[in-house]
Structures are given as structure tokens and as C-alpha cells.
Scaffold this active site. Structure first.
Site, PDB file in Angstrom:
ATOM      1  N   ASP A   1     -30.275  31.858  25.594  1.00 49.30           N
ATOM      2  CA  ASP A   1     -31.048  31.116  24.632  1.00 49.30           C
ATOM      3  C   ASP A   1     -32.127  31.795  24.082  1.00 49.30           C
ATOM      4  O   ASP A   1     -32.905  32.505  24.604  1.00 49.30           O
ATOM      5  CB  ASP A   1     -31.532  30.016  25.758  1.00 49.30           C
ATOM      6  CG  ASP A   1     -32.238  28.677  24.899  1.00 49.30           C
ATOM      7  OD1 ASP A   1     -31.695  27.876  24.421  1.00 49.30           O
ATOM      8  OD2 ASP A   1     -33.666  28.852  25.110  1.00 49.30           O
TER       9      ASP A   1
ATOM     10  N   GLU B   1     -27.927  33.479  21.179  1.00 53.38           N
ATOM     11  CA  GLU B   1     -28.167  32.341  20.646  1.00 53.38           C
ATOM     12  C   GLU B   1     -29.433  32.548  19.658  1.00 53.38           C
ATOM     13  O   GLU B   1     -30.471  31.976  20.122  1.00 53.38           O
ATOM     14  CB  GLU B   1     -28.427  31.128  21.200  1.00 53.38           C
ATOM     15  CG  GLU B   1     -28.348  29.615  20.518  1.00 53.38           C
ATOM     16  CD  GLU B   1     -29.733  28.886  20.580  1.00 53.38           C
ATOM     17  OE1 GLU B   1     -30.690  29.625  21.219  1.00 53.38           O
ATOM     18  OE2 GLU B   1     -29.976  27.932  20.200  1.00 53.38           O
TER      19      GLU B   1
END
Lengths: 665, 665
Positions: free
Chosen positions: A391, A420
């Protein structure tokens, strides 16, 4: 003066070699590849004057086996030399380009020209004899004898020079010379590396769901019974039937209660609101703990095993941030930023505040943080997780990731990290160089034909050595305007593009149900699953013919059955006269395909979800290894056509916006 | 596990820095520059998250003085940082890019945003105090006191946070912080080099004549009295009046008699034919000898001195090949190739034969040949020659040139080598990297607007770090179809383009007389001066207004008076609606110009010699540092105009095909 001349050493070799590829940042990082990926190796190499050179790739496999491959010349004037090879062994490959004076080719060419012109005919025979003596000098006994035999023919005065030349060539001189080359003036490039990772690093279809939603039930009072790893096992069939290889789960850890977000990102959660899984950490534990609602570690391990049995790997989220309730806040407050008033800094992008999240300050205790994250990752690796979706890696130091991925892959080279990072190109590319095996991309925001053509070329050619694109059609954070306003055709178009264009694509649950309503003013779904449970009726939609699942299953089946689609670098964009019809091909030649058969897919997509369009498309046949006329079969409809360089197509977005043509050989 | 994690060291720094420029082949070769050339230094640098960074250029001059320059951010999203600087010292410059956490800029930005939003106002004051303490800690006493004073203001509760913030900024806090930076998390790129050569290496107008023609006289019997270095002195005025800086002489050595070429490259020379100067070497001597017809070594030295007095440097030809009569053939037969029949190989490109030329075989005795060529070059350097035009360097090993140029420049860094390589791009570029200060180009074959626009961009931007273009309008070997068939306008167009586009341009005698008749089927002048004497009536043509010399003099005068034209990298192509009207600008800013004045030239050329054309041109004003409306003066006609972004032009090739506009400031 002479002495000074001697002191100067040259950087350019006897035969200049430059621009070797695949090379990333002059060899600072290895080029990326994955198992069975076809990689082109090459260089620019040339020499002075008219004499010929030959070039070779010296390739050493991870296990240490060295093979030498002759390179093929590129278009005239480019001085390029290259060869494509599939890499079938995982690990670090090393390679080097070699170039040398091709005395045989020079003599052969000059002899051909001079015999034809009637010039120096006898002399060229003598030159040939001299040359073969040089070849023989370094060769083994048996080969020496062969060269001597050819030399005798060239000296045979009972034949004309033309007859002698024809005879030695007819008797295989050229092959013997090629197989026992002189390699005079040999020059070598520097050595470079290619990192070949396991197949799933480069070729996989991803699906994302929230395990708490899978099997979740709403009580009459409006509260919910959370889904968990036991109920979610039942959903694996759905994922498997659509043909996905990887199932990615948002964070499965305890969720903080402080400043917990409510539905639609509201600031105050109600007592039954489950909170965002990314607000990691509570009194129940942190990144090394399973959320109690989802079950035990054992339940998790069982879920992973059940998925594996169906051929699905589970990817976990690695979100390095903490809720204010995370154990780290008490045990290691030095991992966060303490503000001047003594409070711990929450995330903000002034004036926006994210008080449910404490970012980690990686500069406060780099070693402590690194070791803790390494411990956490290795814990989950120990429980069967071999893939991590990271993330927001671009909000943490890049060097941290480089070190972490290297440390994990040193012991477990099969572990895959997906970045990401939706941010500027320099950061996204550098994360790839730092070691991320896969990256989210700008694909969601590339919707017109021209945008797509440029972007497909970029990711398959320009950046493929260091940035491996994973094309997601949607995420819990991204519901683009194209999907919001394009109707069902938009979903079909985007899934087809993503699944066909790159060997990595991904989809977040709900896409197959055409979920297209955004929270007003945002690019996210309304009633976002990040903040609440979602019980979707996938089976009902399927029955009512209101699901895209069959199409997704077909796309994934086509991918599995066509090796050309399991490659990244083989994408070529072709021309169409229409401003919304995009054409690209994926081709693998027979000698590179695992089954020994050439495989070519032509994808033609009407990128405009609001129209039916007719146009002529123009194929670059040289990229496809086909004759001027050939048969294609549409893998969507099963229809066959006779195609050539120029072809008429009609694509009605409301019925079927795409052709997926396989060239029938 | 933890230990293994520690073993991994990262290649990416705390703040990633990449794509540093100007860099050639990852630093393998120094980037090229010349005295007073404005060079842009830069890099891509960025960090994670939202905090600001600052970047600097650390530049060390050849004499060892290091200066630090803050870099300017490029367009948003590119993460580029750069600065342009003129290099005013000859030698090797070294540079490095540094990036660090700009804690002050981060605090300032966050404080501005939060004060405006009414959030954390008091806290940001406290954060400011803490930050200034960090600044003070490493600063000298006097600066510490300053920071303490600012800190006291930030803590002053009698003022509102807004007032305190305004006060410290008004009192100059930002400047003090910038001048005494913290430089936390500082990361540096690798070090790279720029080789700054003398001005004439990068900025010069070249003229070529055959000294034997200058003052040559035809006898009544058809034979000739050769011109020589004494008679050629009279021609220096002509060269000087046209404003040329360099006078290049084809080889001045004895010419072989064996297989001497006659007029128009015929195989059999008559008894009075002088032969090609490139067939070097006779019983009178070789590369270290002056042709007896041209005079003595002393005559040559006097000629060089006379030229220098007029501000002209003499460039000599370095053609490493021999006539069969060259002394080397007897003294050092091992420097040539001996064929199987015992004869020495002459030059050929089968089936073509060049029997008057023996190519040197550099692999037979590399050391011997190198030392002999070094001796020859140094001999002429000793006689005042500081420039060599190297004939066909692409038919000799590149590494030989790299070694030779390095050896010569090690002792005489002012010596300049111009590569006459008309061949494929890889070789031409590699010769530049090997050290050639200048290169002939494809300019002669770039004639249409689109061809020129692309090529001007390529040589001024893409390849400027390693390939310094010298735009010749013609040579004894090149009389293009454009000149053969374009009439007088073609000559005006080509001279204007060459003289304005790059700071190096060249012309071979006869161009100013519009000599345009080719030997049929060839791209060379008929009755080529390579094989015969040429007595041209330059003065007569001038009188009859049939000479381009005044225009050439004007072009060279404009070059000398406008610093913008003395730069290579500052060329920008602008848009025009017409397919034959080319527009480009050359701009130098006031702080980079030697006289402290901004200088901008706009060149507008009708590239079609057969037409009058009207169109609108569109200027990229951001490249020109001008307001929306400005005055321009045409340096050809003296006329003035008011111009802006869009301008009407009419260019009649038959009267005047070009505007050379200077922006009046």
C-alpha cells in the site's frame, strides 16, 4: 612524446560495441524478466571500413551454464544486432555481447563480387587458401583436416575459380567456418544481468475481495455478522470459475477504534461500523495479527491452503502505517513523529487530516523499523503468503523497499511484491528498479484509442526492463468516469483491454456486477466497502444474465490457452482509420512457445462505449509472421474470417465491442 | 534473518537521484562543451510523501574551484531539477548533483496552508521554533543568534501566529535558512565530467581552398604553373573579408605518380596533371613533407603566420593512406596489407578499384603506426597547425583515434580534430565520443523544412553532448542536387541555414561563385579541383555582382555580433503553417552572455528555392524571454517590425529567401 602516447588507454574496443540491451541504468539494476518470458538481447556493433563482423551473445544461466548465440543483424544502417530468447530458469542471468572480425564472410563476399566481375579470380582462391590456413591453425585435428581439404579444392588448377568456389560452398565450407570461427579482433561488452523471476511475477490474473464481506450477513437491526476466513472459503469457487490466479485481500489485521471512519468516509463511525482495514492495529494486535472477526491464524492458513488447492495464490496487503491503537504506538513510539506539543503526528496533506492513521517515520529508527517489518513479512511468508500488495510504497523511502525486497527475496526468491503507487513516473519507475516485481499503472486513466496506443507501447517496450505493469480495471479507490458513465459496454471494453494487453491484470469484486455509482464528487464507489460490509448477490446476477463473470471467465481462459498473451514485450500497436478503434497484436514464434507452435492474437477494440463503428484496420504483417492472406478465428464469437494487411471491421459497443482474433496456422 | 537483512546494501540513496545530465554513456566519456558554451546541468530527484526537497549542483572547475548552485524545479510531475551555466574555463569540469530534505520549505508550506485554514496555528509556531533550533545547532555563532531571534518571534505570545509568521518572513528568515541550510538526508549522485574545449572547437566559420589553385596560372600550352604558399598568401584577404576563422587545406604533401588520376577522376593522368592531393607520398616524401610545388616548410610556416595575423587559423588534412610511391611502402611495408600474390593491396570496394591508394592496415603493427602518426601530427603542430581535418576516419579503427587524440591533447589540449566521416550514425557518434572535437554531418542532404527541423533538433539537443556538428554547405566531394538544380537562391538558402543554425559551418571555394555543374551522374563538381588546377576570378565576379561573397561576409558578421549564434544547444524550432518555411531561434539570456545582454535571433527561411511563399509563423515565446509584443530588426535588410506570438511572413526565394530577425530589447 612516444611514451606519453603509450600511457593513454582507450575506452573504445577494437570493434566498438555500445547500447547493449536489456540494460537498466547502465547496469546498476538487473533487467526484469519472468519464467518463459521472451527477452531480446542485442547491441550496436560496427567496425571501420567494409570488412564484415560477426556478433554473439554470451549468456550464462543462473546455474552457471554458458551458451553462445550468434546475433542477427538489424535493419541496414542501424548497426544493431539482436536475438530473442525465452528464459526458462529462475535467478540471475548474466550476459555479454561479443563482436569479432568475420574474415570468412568478408572473403566470401569479396570473392562472390570479384568472380562475378572477372577480377582477381585466381588471387581470391589463393587468399581463400591463406584464410583457411588461419582457421586451421587454432582448430582441433579433425577440423584441420577439413579445412585442408577445402584448401586443396581452392588450389585445384584443374577447375576454374568459379567451379572451385562453388564446390567448397557446396561441400559445406561455410558451416564449418561458422562452427569453428577465428574470432580475430574479438571485443566484448561489459557484463550485464537479467533477473528472471517466477512465472506468476509476470503472468497472472488478480482478483480482490474483502474477506469480511464474503459470507457477511445483515441482522434485522441493521448490524452485520462479519464474513470470515471460513465463510470466505465458499467464495473461492467463484474466483476460480472466473479463472483468476491470485486473490488479493485488503489488510486482515485488527482495526483501530480511535477516529474510526464511518460509511462513505464520514468522520464518526457508528458502533457497528467495521472501520477501514487500512487503519491497522488495535488492542488485539497489529501487522502480525489476524482480525478477530476474520478468525484465527489457523483459519487464515486454512483459507490460504484452500485457495492453493484451487490453483489460487493469496496476496496480502502490506500497509506500513498504524491506527492510534496499534501496539507499536506504545512499544515503539520512536517509529512515529512526535510533534512539538508532544502528540503523535497523524497523516495529513494540509489542510486535510487523516486522524485515524499514524504514518511511520522511517528516519527515526531505520534499523528497528526495517527489522520489525522484515519479521512481519516473514511471519506471513511462513503461513503460506508469497505475494504482497504494498500500500502506498511511494510515501516510504525507496531505499527501504530496495533493502526489504532484497532481504526477503534472498531467502524466499518466490515472494512477489506489487507496488500500489499512483504517483509521478519517476517514483513509479524507481520503485520498479528497487525490486517491486509488479506495479499498478495509469491504465485506468488511459481510455481513448490514442492514449491507450501510446501507453501500451510505453509499458510493453520503453519501460519493460524495470517496470512490470499490472493493469487493474478498478480498485476500491478507483471507479473512473469512464466506468461511471460508460454503461455496461465500458466494463466489457476495459476488461477486454486489460486482460489482453498485458499478462498481468486485476479486478476488484463488484466490477463483474457493473457497479458504477460513485460517491458524488469522488472517483470511488458510493457506500465504499472500505468502510462497511457488502453482501453481493453474484449468483443471482449470473442467473439473471446481469453479470460480466462469464466474459471474465472467457478472457482468462483465452489467456491461459494462448502463450502469446502470457508475454509483455510482444505487444505491437497496428493502425486503424477510426479514432476509437484500437488494434494491437501479441505474437510468439514457434521456437519460443512452450508447445513449439506459433501463436498470434489480434485484438481489435472499439474504445468508445457509446457507439457502433466501422473502419478499416491495417496490420504490420512483418510483426506477425504470416503470409499476405490468412485465416483468423474470433475467440469471442467463434466466427472465422479471411484476413490480410487491410481488413474491414464493424464493432458495436452495445453488443460486442471487441474482436479477439487468433491467427489460424 | 535479521542479520541477512543487514547484509543487503541499497543502490538507491535516501533521496533517489537519477538521469543526471549532461552525461555520455553513463559517464564513460565526458560530455562536450566549449569555452563560453551554456551547459544545462540537471537530474531527476524526488522523495517519498509530501515533504519538500532541495537540489544543488556541485561543480568543480578545471583549476579545482568548487561552487554550489541551487537547481530550479522543472515542470510539475517531471521531478526534474536543472540550471544553465556558461563554462568559461578550458579543461575537465567535474560535477555532482546533491539532494536533501528541505525542512524549511516543508514547514513554510505547511504553516501557510494551516494558518489559512485556521488549523494547528500555535503548534506550527512551536514546530518552527524546534526547526530553527535544528538549523542553529550546526551553524556558526553569528547565525545561531539570528535563528534564536527568529525563534523568539515565533514564540511571542503577544502576537497572533499569523503576525509572527509574517514578521519572521518579513525579517528575512527564508534567506537565512536558504543560505545556511540543514541538508538533512543529503544524497549525492555519482560524479561526472564535462570537457570544456577552446572556443574555436565549437564556434568557427571554415573555408576550404586548394593552395595550388591560389595564384595558379595557365600557360599557353595548356600546362599550369602551380599556385604555392607564397602566392596563396594573397588569397588570405579574400578569406578574411568574408569573415572566416579557419582555413582548411587539402593535403599539402607530395603526390604519388603511380596510377595518378587525371581530370574528372579518369584513370590515366596526362604529364601535366597534378594528381589528387589525397594520393599522398612520392619520392619527395610523405605525410611529414610539403609538396615541392607548394614551397618549402618555411613557406608553409610563413603562410600559417600570415593567416594567423589576419585572425585565421590554418587546418591541415590528415589522410592516413599512401600512394604506391609513399616512402612508407619501402620503409614500413608491414603497415599495409600484402596479398596472397605478394602485391600490396590497394583500396577497393569490390568490384571498384582505387589503385592510386594503399590503405593502411592498422592491425599489422598498431604501435609502430600509432607512433609514426603521432610524430607526423606533432611535427605540424610544431609548425603552428592546431587544427586537423581527418579524412575518412571511419575507415580506420575508432580506438586508434581515441588514443591519438588523447595523446595529442594531453600535451596540446588546443589541437582540434574534425572528423570527415560520412557514414552510418553509430560510427559518426562513436567518433565524437572517441574525442573528435567536430564532425561533418548529414546537413548537405537535409533540404526540406521537415528534414531540417528534425535534424536541427537532433544535433542541437539529442547528440550535442558527444557530437559537435560542423555544417558544410559543399565540399570538393559534395555538390548536392539541391545546389545543382536550385539556382542562386539555393546557395543563399543553404549558406544562411548553415551559418545561423550551428556555431560551426564551412564552405569550399567556388560556392560563392554559385558553381553548380556536376560531373554527369555524380554528386561532385565537374572538372573537379581534386584532379586539376582551378583559377577562379573571385574579384571579377564580385565586381559583376555575380558573387555570394558579400552575403557570406554579412552572415559571418552577424554571427560575430550576436552571442546567441555562438551557441549550439540553444536552438529551438518554432512552428510555421507553410511546408517550406522553417523557423528557428537562438537565444542567450543576459546572465549568460559575455556582454551581459540578452540576445535573441529568429531565423525564418523559405527552404524552397523555386518559390515565393507567404505564411503565418508561430513562436514559442516562453523560449525567447520576451513580452507578448516586441520589436524585431531584420539584420539582412535593416527593416524593423512589431512581432508577437503569430506573425505573417512573405519570403521570395528569388529576391531574399530569409529573415534574420534580432529581437530588440
Amino acid at each position: 612524446m612516444g611514451k606519453l602516447g603509450k600511457m593513454v588507454s582507450t575506452k573504445i574496443g577494437r570493434i566498438p560495441i555500445s547500447k547493449v540491451w536489456p540494460v537498466v541504468d547502465a547496469g546498476k539494476f538487473p533487467a526484469k524478466a519472468f519464467e518463459s518470458e521472451v527477452i531480446e538481447f542485442g547491441a550496436v556493433a560496427f567496425r571501420e571500413g567494409h570488412d564484415r563482423i560477426a556478433t554473439e551473445l554470451i549468456l550464462t544461466s543462473p546455474k552457471g551454464k554458458t551458451t553462445v548465440y550468434p546475433l542477427n543483424p538489424g535493419h541496414y544502417g542501424t548497426d544493431t544486432w539482436s536475438i530473442k530468447l525465452p528464459l526458462r530458469e529462475i535467478g540471475i542471468w548474466t550476459f555479454q555481447i561479443s563482436a569479432w572480425d568475420d574474415a570468412f564472410a568478408t572473403w566470401k563476399h569479396n570473392t562472390e563480387v570479384k568472380l562475378a566481375a572477372g577480377v582477381d579470380q585466381e588471387l581470391m582462391m589463393q587468399e581463400g587458401v591463406r584464410l583457411l590456413e588461419r582457421f586451421a591453425a587454432g582448430a582441433e585435428k579433425k577440423i584441420q583436416t577439413q579445412f585442408a581439404k577445402y584448401g586443396a579444392v581452392l588450389s585445384d588448377n584443374s577447375l576454374t575459380p568459379n567451379e572451385r568456389f562453388k564446390k567448397v560452398l557446396g561441400d559445406g565450407l561455410e558451416l564449418v567456418a561458422i562452427e569453428n570461427p577465428l574470432r580475430e579482433l574479438e571485443t566484448r561488452s561489459e557484463q550485464y544481468q537479467v533477473l528472471c523471476e517466477r512465472a506468476l511475477a509476470g503472468n497472472a490474473a488478480w482478483y480482490e475481495f474483502f474477506p469480511r464481506s464474503e459470507g457477511a450477513k445483515k441482522n434485522p437491526d441493521g448490524s452485520w455478522v462479519s464474513g470470515n476466513f471460513k465463510t470466505a472459503i465458499d467464495s473461492l469457487d467463484r474466483v476460480s470459475e472466473m479463472g483468476f490466479d491470485v486473490l488479493y485481500l485488503p489488510p486482515v489485521h485488527p482495526i483501530g477504534k480511535s477516529h474510526r471512519k464511518g460509511p462513505n468516509n464520514s468522520l464518526n463511525a457508528g458502533p457497528h461500523d467495521p472501520g477501514s482495514p487500512w487503519a491497522i492495529g488495535s488492542i488485539d494486535g497489529g501487522h502480525d495479527t489476524i482480525h478477530p472477526d476474520l478468525g484465527s491464524e489457523k483459519d487464515f492458513a486454512n483459507f490460504v491452503k484452500a485457495a492453493n488447492k484451487k490453483g489460487i495464490e493469496v496476496a496480502m496487503d502490506l500497509a506500513l502505517q498504524a491506527s492510534p491503537d496499534h501496539p507499536w504506538v506504545k512499544t515503539n513510539p520512536q517509529w512515529f513523529t512526535t510533534r512539538a506539543d508532544g502528540s503523535i503526528a497523524y497523516a495529513e496533506n494540509p489542510p486535510k487530516k487523516y486522524q485515524d492513521i499514524y504514518p511511520i517515520n522511517f528516519d527515526n529508527d531505520p534499523e528497528g523499523i526495517f527489522q520489525e517489518v522484515l519479521r512481519v513479512v516473514n511471519k506471513w511468508v511462513g503461513l503460506g503468503v508469497k505475494i504482497f500488495r504494498v500500500d502506498n510504497p511511494h510515501t516510504k523511502p525507496v531505499a527501504f523497499w530496495e533493502r526489504l525486497i532484497a532481504a526477503v527475496n534472498q531467502i524466499n526468491p518466490e515472494v512477489i511484491f506489487l507496488a500500489e503507487a499512483f504517483t509521478r513516473p519517476a517514483m513509479m519507475h524507481t520503485l520498479g528498479k528497487a525490486g517491486f516485481q509488479q506495479s499498478y499503472t495509469y491504465f485506468t486513466w488511459r481510455n481513448t484509442k490514442d492514449e491507450l496506443a501510446a501507453y501500451l507501447h510505453e509499458v510493453s517496450q520503453d519501460s519493460a526492463n524495470f517496470f512490470r505493469p499490472n493493469f487493474w480495471v478498478n480498485t476500491p479507490d478507483i471507479l473512473t468516469e469512464f466506468l461511471q458513465f460508460g454503461g455496461k459496454p465500458a466494463f466489457k471494453i476495459r476488461a477486454t483491454l486489460a486482460a489482453m494487453a498485458t499478462p498481468l491484470w486485476g479486478m476488484y469484486a463488484g466490477f463483474e456486477l457493473y457497479e458504477s455509482v460513485a460517491r458524488p464528487g469522488s472517483e470511488e464507489n458510493i457506500d465504499n466497502e472500505k468502510y462497511e460490509y457488502k453482501a453481493r448477490d453474484f449468483a443471482g446476477a449470473l442467473k439473471q444474465n446481469a453479470s460480466l463473470a462469464p466474459r471474465i471467465a472467457l478472457l482468462n481462459k483465452i489467456r491461459k490457452e494462448n502463450y502469446a498473451l502470457q508475454q509483455l514485450r510482444n505487444l505491437r500497436v497496428h493502425y486503424s482509420d477510426d479514432q476509437s478503434i484500437l488494434v494491437f497484436s501479441k505474437h510468439i514464434s514457434a521456437n519460443h512457445a512452450p508447445d513449439g507452435k506459433a501463436n498470434t492474437i489480434l485484438v481489435v477494440v472499439n474504445c468508445d462505449p457509446h457507439s457502433a463503428r466501422e473502419t478499416t484496420i491495417h496490420l504490420r504483417l512483418d510483426e506477425l509472421d504470416v503470409p499476405a492472406s490468412f485465416k483468423v478465428k474470433d475467440l469471442i464469437t467463434g466466427n472465422s474470417y479471411n484476413w490480410g494487411e487491410h481488413n474491414f471491421v464493424r464493432l458495436d459497443a452495445f453488443t460486442e465491442p471487441a474482436h479477439i482474433m487468433r491467427i489460424e496456422r
